[in-house]
Write a protein that holds these residues in place. Structure first.
Motif, PDB file in Angstrom:
ATOM      1  N   GLY A 287      35.498  42.966  27.398  1.00 39.39           N
ATOM      2  CA  GLY A 287      35.444  41.882  28.388  1.00 39.39           C
ATOM      3  C   GLY A 287      35.309  40.524  27.739  1.00 39.39           C
TER       4      GLY A 287
ATOM      5  N   PHE B   4      44.746  35.177  37.782  1.00 36.99           N
ATOM      6  CA  PHE B   4      43.798  35.355  36.672  1.00 36.99           C
ATOM      7  C   PHE B   4      42.881  36.546  36.955  1.00 36.99           C
ATOM      8  N   ALA B   5      42.374  36.640  38.187  1.00 42.77           N
ATOM      9  CA  ALA B   5      41.497  37.753  38.552  1.00 42.77           C
ATOM     10  C   ALA B   5      42.240  39.082  38.472  1.00 42.77           C
TER      11      ALA B   5
ATOM     12  N   LEU C 288      41.186  45.183  32.031  1.00 47.77           N
ATOM     13  CA  LEU C 288      39.953  45.939  31.809  1.00 47.77           C
ATOM     14  C   LEU C 288      40.050  47.363  32.349  1.00 47.77           C
TER      15      LEU C 288
ATOM     16  N   MET D  64      42.613  40.013  34.792  1.00 47.30           N
ATOM     17  CA  MET D  64      41.378  40.572  34.228  1.00 47.30           C
ATOM     18  C   MET D  64      41.176  42.004  34.691  1.00 47.30           C
TER      19      MET D  64
ATOM     20  N   VAL E  15      42.985  36.383  28.436  1.00 51.98           N
ATOM     21  CA  VAL E  15      43.678  36.433  29.732  1.00 51.98           C
ATOM     22  C   VAL E  15      43.897  35.043  30.330  1.00 51.98           C
ATOM     23  N   PRO E  16      42.867  34.184  30.430  1.00 52.60           N
ATOM     24  CA  PRO E  16      43.131  32.856  31.008  1.00 52.60           C
ATOM     25  C   PRO E  16      44.089  32.019  30.178  1.00 52.60           C
TER      26      PRO E  16
ATOM     27  N   ARG F 130      41.564  44.067  21.115  1.00 52.60           N
ATOM     28  CA  ARG F 130      42.161  43.449  22.309  1.00 52.60           C
ATOM     29  C   ARG F 130      43.374  42.610  21.952  1.00 52.60           C
TER      30      ARG F 130
ATOM     31  N   ALA G 165      38.700  39.701  26.509  1.00 49.55           N
ATOM     32  CA  ALA G 165      39.630  39.461  27.620  1.00 49.55           C
ATOM     33  C   ALA G 165      39.388  38.116  28.286  1.00 49.55           C
ATOM     34  N   ILE G 166      38.125  37.694  28.384  1.00 46.46           N
ATOM     35  CA  ILE G 166      37.829  36.421  29.041  1.00 46.46           C
ATOM     36  C   ILE G 166      38.330  35.245  28.201  1.00 46.46           C
TER      37      ILE G 166
END
Length: 232
Positions: A171, A83-84, A91, A87, A178-179, A142, A174-175
């Protein structure tokens, strides 16, 4: 090394009725292409592929993230680290387009590679959406692969959007996205039929929500424009 039995599993999933020709779920070919690469090279491969997505190359970002989640679900990576990495890749890839727009502007459209991605039609649509809806178009972009790169490039080129504003809007989106894709791949790693069905439903749901948001933003823009005309 690729997961043992991966090709057989892909074939089983892709088959249609026993008597009919094979039928492939949406994005299955991309998924089959990415799986062995991500399995062998792990986080680095996922990160690099997301950077490539950020430059507008027609590789579905959602499938890339889902595939990263799948290799975590199969034990080849840690899902939270994935996940990190997702991200960071998303980004940084988007941010590079914003910075290129800020530094080089329309000059970059003369380069052969960027000329295919930042076509005049896409660029015009991005600028039109940016002028109508303001900073919120960066949030919506996005979820729109065809316009994401031109919108972020236009935002940087305009010099009217600060890096902090771009980072917050992208961001924030994306948050959310992405997850969803990474953890969908993780929990669907052992049931690809279910995973692809949920992926399809999520995509349709996202487009429906974006349609509603676009209507609301369009009505808001029209009211503001009408009010400004009356005040003149």
């Amino acid at each position: 090394m690729p997961t043992p039995g991966l090709e057989n599993k892909c074939f089983t999933l892709a088959r249609g009725p026993e008597s009919g020709p094979p039928s492939y779920p949406p994005h299955m070919e991309v998924f089959e292409f990415l799986m062995p690469i991500f399995t062998e090279y792990g986080y680095l491969a996922v990160f690099v592929m997301l950077l490539i997505c950020g430059f507008g190359v027609p590789i579905p970002e959602d499938v890339t993230l889902v595939t990263g989640g799948v290799i975590a679900g199969l034990g080849h990576a840690n899902v939270h680290t994935m996940f990190a990495v997702g991200m960071a890749g998303v980004l940084i890839g988007d941010g590079l387009m914003f910075i290129l727009g800020r530094v080089y502007g329309q000059r970059i459209q003369r380069l052969p590679g960027f000329r295919r991605i930042l076509t005049p039609e896409r660029f015009a649509k991005a600028q039109d959406a940016f002028h109508k809806y303001g900073k919120w178009v960066m949030f919506v972009a996005r979820f729109l692969p065809g316009l994401r790169t031109p919108v972020f490039f236009s935002a940087g080129m305009s010099h009217r959007v600060s890096f902090a504003t771009w980072f917050f809007m992208d961001g924030f989106a994306a948050i959310i996205s992405v997850p969803i894709w990474v953890y969908l791949g993780y929990f669907g790693a052992q049931n690809w039929d279910w995973m692809f069905e949920v992926l399809r439903q999520f995509q349709h749901g996202i487009f429906a929500l974006l349609g509603i948001l676009a209507i609301w933003l369009g009505a808001y823009w029209w009211k503001r424009r009408r009010a400004s005309r009356h005040s003149q």
